[in-house]
Design a protein around this motif. Structure first.
Motif, PDB file in Angstrom:
ATOM      1  N   ARG A  51     -15.261 -27.075 -58.947  1.00  0.00           N
ATOM      2  CA  ARG A  51     -14.394 -28.246 -59.127  1.00  0.00           C
ATOM      3  C   ARG A  51     -13.248 -27.860 -60.056  1.00  0.00           C
ATOM      4  O   ARG A  51     -13.386 -26.991 -60.907  1.00  0.00           O
ATOM      5  CB  ARG A  51     -15.154 -29.416 -59.773  1.00  0.00           C
ATOM      6  N   GLY A  52     -12.116 -28.520 -59.883  1.00  0.00           N
ATOM      7  CA  GLY A  52     -11.034 -28.386 -60.852  1.00  0.00           C
ATOM      8  C   GLY A  52      -9.949 -27.390 -60.510  1.00  0.00           C
ATOM      9  O   GLY A  52      -8.904 -27.386 -61.152  1.00  0.00           O
ATOM     10  N   GLY A  53     -10.136 -26.542 -59.521  1.00  0.00           N
ATOM     11  CA  GLY A  53      -9.106 -25.562 -59.186  1.00  0.00           C
ATOM     12  C   GLY A  53      -8.115 -26.112 -58.173  1.00  0.00           C
ATOM     13  O   GLY A  53      -8.372 -27.080 -57.463  1.00  0.00           O
ATOM     14  N   ASN A  54      -6.955 -25.448 -58.080  1.00  0.00           N
ATOM     15  CA  ASN A  54      -5.965 -25.835 -57.067  1.00  0.00           C
ATOM     16  C   ASN A  54      -5.600 -24.669 -56.154  1.00  0.00           C
ATOM     17  O   ASN A  54      -4.588 -24.705 -55.468  1.00  0.00           O
ATOM     18  CB  ASN A  54      -4.707 -26.421 -57.717  1.00  0.00           C
ATOM     19  N   GLY A  55      -6.446 -23.629 -56.140  1.00  0.00           N
ATOM     20  CA  GLY A  55      -6.160 -22.473 -55.297  1.00  0.00           C
ATOM     21  C   GLY A  55      -7.413 -21.661 -55.034  1.00  0.00           C
ATOM     22  O   GLY A  55      -8.537 -22.098 -55.300  1.00  0.00           O
ATOM     23  N   PHE A  56      -7.203 -20.453 -54.523  1.00  0.00           N
ATOM     24  CA  PHE A  56      -8.320 -19.568 -54.218  1.00  0.00           C
ATOM     25  C   PHE A  56      -7.969 -18.136 -54.603  1.00  0.00           C
ATOM     26  O   PHE A  56      -6.817 -17.812 -54.910  1.00  0.00           O
ATOM     27  CB  PHE A  56      -8.708 -19.646 -52.736  1.00  0.00           C
ATOM     28  N   GLY A  57      -8.964 -17.264 -54.595  1.00  0.00           N
ATOM     29  CA  GLY A  57      -8.764 -15.871 -54.956  1.00  0.00           C
ATOM     30  C   GLY A  57      -8.368 -15.025 -53.765  1.00  0.00           C
ATOM     31  O   GLY A  57      -8.688 -15.344 -52.618  1.00  0.00           O
ATOM     32  N   TYR A  58      -7.669 -13.916 -54.057  1.00  0.00           N
ATOM     33  CA  TYR A  58      -7.240 -12.995 -52.995  1.00  0.00           C
ATOM     34  C   TYR A  58      -7.234 -11.567 -53.515  1.00  0.00           C
ATOM     35  O   TYR A  58      -6.854 -11.280 -54.658  1.00  0.00           O
ATOM     36  CB  TYR A  58      -5.830 -13.343 -52.505  1.00  0.00           C
ATOM     37  N   ALA A  59      -7.656 -10.631 -52.652  1.00  0.00           N
ATOM     38  CA  ALA A  59      -7.538  -9.196 -52.911  1.00  0.00           C
ATOM     39  C   ALA A  59      -7.529  -8.484 -51.568  1.00  0.00           C
ATOM     40  O   ALA A  59      -7.922  -9.042 -50.543  1.00  0.00           O
ATOM     41  CB  ALA A  59      -8.685  -8.691 -53.786  1.00  0.00           C
ATOM     42  N   ASN A  60      -7.079  -7.221 -51.565  1.00  0.00           N
ATOM     43  CA  ASN A  60      -7.082  -6.450 -50.326  1.00  0.00           C
ATOM     44  C   ASN A  60      -7.589  -5.038 -50.583  1.00  0.00           C
ATOM     45  O   ASN A  60      -7.629  -4.568 -51.728  1.00  0.00           O
ATOM     46  CB  ASN A  60      -5.702  -6.424 -49.669  1.00  0.00           C
ATOM     47  N   SER A  61      -7.982  -4.373 -49.504  1.00  0.00           N
ATOM     48  CA  SER A  61      -8.528  -3.028 -49.612  1.00  0.00           C
ATOM     49  C   SER A  61      -8.337  -2.292 -48.296  1.00  0.00           C
ATOM     50  O   SER A  61      -8.386  -2.899 -47.229  1.00  0.00           O
ATOM     51  CB  SER A  61     -10.030  -3.104 -49.945  1.00  0.00           C
ATOM     52  N   LYS A  62      -8.143  -0.997 -48.379  1.00  0.00           N
ATOM     53  CA  LYS A  62      -8.058  -0.180 -47.165  1.00  0.00           C
ATOM     54  C   LYS A  62      -9.397   0.439 -46.786  1.00  0.00           C
ATOM     55  O   LYS A  62      -9.576   0.891 -45.652  1.00  0.00           O
ATOM     56  CB  LYS A  62      -6.994   0.915 -47.347  1.00  0.00           C
ATOM     57  N   ASP A  63     -10.343   0.455 -47.755  1.00  0.00           N
ATOM     58  CA  ASP A  63     -11.610   1.133 -47.490  1.00  0.00           C
ATOM     59  C   ASP A  63     -12.844   0.327 -47.893  1.00  0.00           C
ATOM     60  O   ASP A  63     -13.971   0.820 -47.778  1.00  0.00           O
ATOM     61  CB  ASP A  63     -11.640   2.486 -48.200  1.00  0.00           C
ATOM     62  N   LEU A  64     -12.674  -0.890 -48.395  1.00  0.00           N
ATOM     63  CA  LEU A  64     -13.748  -1.768 -48.852  1.00  0.00           C
ATOM     64  C   LEU A  64     -14.461  -1.237 -50.094  1.00  0.00           C
ATOM     65  O   LEU A  64     -15.482  -1.800 -50.510  1.00  0.00           O
ATOM     66  CB  LEU A  64     -14.779  -2.023 -47.736  1.00  0.00           C
ATOM     67  N   VAL A  65     -13.916  -0.206 -50.686  1.00  0.00           N
ATOM     68  CA  VAL A  65     -14.453   0.341 -51.924  1.00  0.00           C
ATOM     69  C   VAL A  65     -13.466   0.138 -53.067  1.00  0.00           C
ATOM     70  O   VAL A  65     -13.813  -0.358 -54.141  1.00  0.00           O
ATOM     71  CB  VAL A  65     -14.787   1.838 -51.774  1.00  0.00           C
ATOM     72  N   HIS A  66     -12.216   0.501 -52.832  1.00  0.00           N
ATOM     73  CA  HIS A  66     -11.164   0.349 -53.828  1.00  0.00           C
ATOM     74  C   HIS A  66     -10.321  -0.879 -53.479  1.00  0.00           C
ATOM     75  O   HIS A  66      -9.805  -0.982 -52.359  1.00  0.00           O
ATOM     76  CB  HIS A  66     -10.285   1.599 -53.868  1.00  0.00           C
ATOM     77  N   TRP A  67     -10.193  -1.786 -54.446  1.00  0.00           N
ATOM     78  CA  TRP A  67      -9.555  -3.071 -54.195  1.00  0.00           C
ATOM     79  C   TRP A  67      -8.290  -3.241 -55.033  1.00  0.00           C
ATOM     80  O   TRP A  67      -8.172  -2.676 -56.120  1.00  0.00           O
ATOM     81  CB  TRP A  67     -10.532  -4.209 -54.501  1.00  0.00           C
ATOM     82  N   SER A  68      -7.384  -4.041 -54.527  1.00  0.00           N
ATOM     83  CA  SER A  68      -6.168  -4.379 -55.254  1.00  0.00           C
ATOM     84  C   SER A  68      -6.507  -5.280 -56.443  1.00  0.00           C
ATOM     85  O   SER A  68      -7.626  -5.788 -56.573  1.00  0.00           O
ATOM     86  CB  SER A  68      -5.193  -5.120 -54.335  1.00  0.00           C
ATOM     87  N   THR A  69      -5.528  -5.490 -57.300  1.00  0.00           N
ATOM     88  CA  THR A  69      -5.685  -6.458 -58.383  1.00  0.00           C
ATOM     89  C   THR A  69      -5.884  -7.846 -57.785  1.00  0.00           C
ATOM     90  O   THR A  69      -5.185  -8.251 -56.854  1.00  0.00           O
ATOM     91  CB  THR A  69      -4.438  -6.461 -59.281  1.00  0.00           C
ATOM     92  N   GLU A  70      -6.842  -8.569 -58.307  1.00  0.00           N
ATOM     93  CA  GLU A  70      -7.107  -9.916 -57.800  1.00  0.00           C
ATOM     94  C   GLU A  70      -5.958 -10.863 -58.148  1.00  0.00           C
ATOM     95  O   GLU A  70      -5.340 -10.756 -59.208  1.00  0.00           O
ATOM     96  CB  GLU A  70      -8.419 -10.437 -58.386  1.00  0.00           C
TER      97      GLU A  70
END
Length: 269
Positions: A51-70
């Protein structure tokens, strides 16, 4: 947490977590949705607050191991009374080369309601993006005349789309389907429920010439699946699936064997 399957029925745990949530007021990761773009990059969105948020989280990856900054994407910041942003779901629209993101939000006193409390009367909203940097204006995606959450867009063919959704009204709280000739709708001909009372969190995959719909049958505290060829007749295949203990709301995407091998190597290091 990640799991993998080679047949769409039997799933093995890849341990994890591979990405720990660091954004949002609650720093949680619920209801993850993942899909791959035409260049092979995986994009992930998730619920960051109950409750209380106005958005959602996002990140991306090319290999599912190393991820971008959230990153936090405040898609409902223009609605000061919004109660929540739940279960963002990604759909790659290959014909328009864009991502459609849909989610459930409650805005008190905005819509008619049945037995729902004002803070539990959800409707589905959407935005689109090509790069996860610039987003179109948030708009209403679905108002079926009742509280709705956990919607998933499925493309069967050109101009042929199915929406799997949860009727979240107190008497129902089960899964239904609707149909459209455009991924953005309008979705019509909402079906009767094809799951039991107290079920939610659908995800859909095509395998063996039919569609499998996995879902959280939370009333009975188990995870189930049905198979269908036409989204009108559904066959319970729960006895044929195998998932790690405790699995709940998630999504299924396809990966190359090389990606899986990299994740397996990471798991055993």
């Amino acid at each position: 947490m990640l799991t993998y399957s080679e047949d769409g029925y039997h799933w093995k745990d890849l341990d994890g977590p591979f990405l720990k949530p660091t954004i949002g007021n609650d720093s949680i990761m619920r209801d993850p949705s993942i899909t791959r773009d035409k260049n092979g990059t995986y994009h992930l969105v998730w619920t960051t607050e109950w409750r209380g948020g106005n958005g959602f989280g996002y990140a991306n990856s090319k290999d599912l191991v190393h991820w971008s900054t959230e990153k936090y994407i405040p898609v409902m910041e223009h609605e000061p009374e919004v109660v929540n942003v739940w279960a963002p779901e990604l759909f790659y629209d290959d014909e328009a080369d864009r991502f459609i993101i849909i989610w459930a939000s409650t805005i008190p006193n905005r819509f008619e309601k049945g037995e729902e409390e004002e803070k539990n009367n959800h409707r589905m909203y959407y935005t689109t993006t090509k790069d996860f940097i610039t987003f179109t204006e948030t708009k209403l995606f679905l108002d079926p005349g009742f509280s709705v959450i956990d919607a998933v867009i499925v493309k069967r063919a050109k101009n042929d789309y199915v929406l799997v959704l949860k009727d979240n009204t107190r008497p129902m709280r089960n899964l239904k389907v609707a149909f459209a000739n455009n991924p953005l709708g309008p979705y019509k001909n909402i079906s009767e429920p094809f799951t039991d009372f107290l079920s939610e969190g659908p995800t859909v995959v095509f395998t063996n010439e039919e569609w499998l719909i996995y879902y959280d049958n939370y009333g009975a505290k188990n995870y189930k699946a049905v198979a269908t060829q036409n989204f009108k007749e559904f066959r319970d295949v729960s006895d044929s699936i195998q998932l790690p203990k405790g699995h709940k709301h998630g999504t299924i995407t396809t990966i190359d064997k090389s990606i899986l091998q990299g994740v397996l190597e990471k798991e055993h290091k």
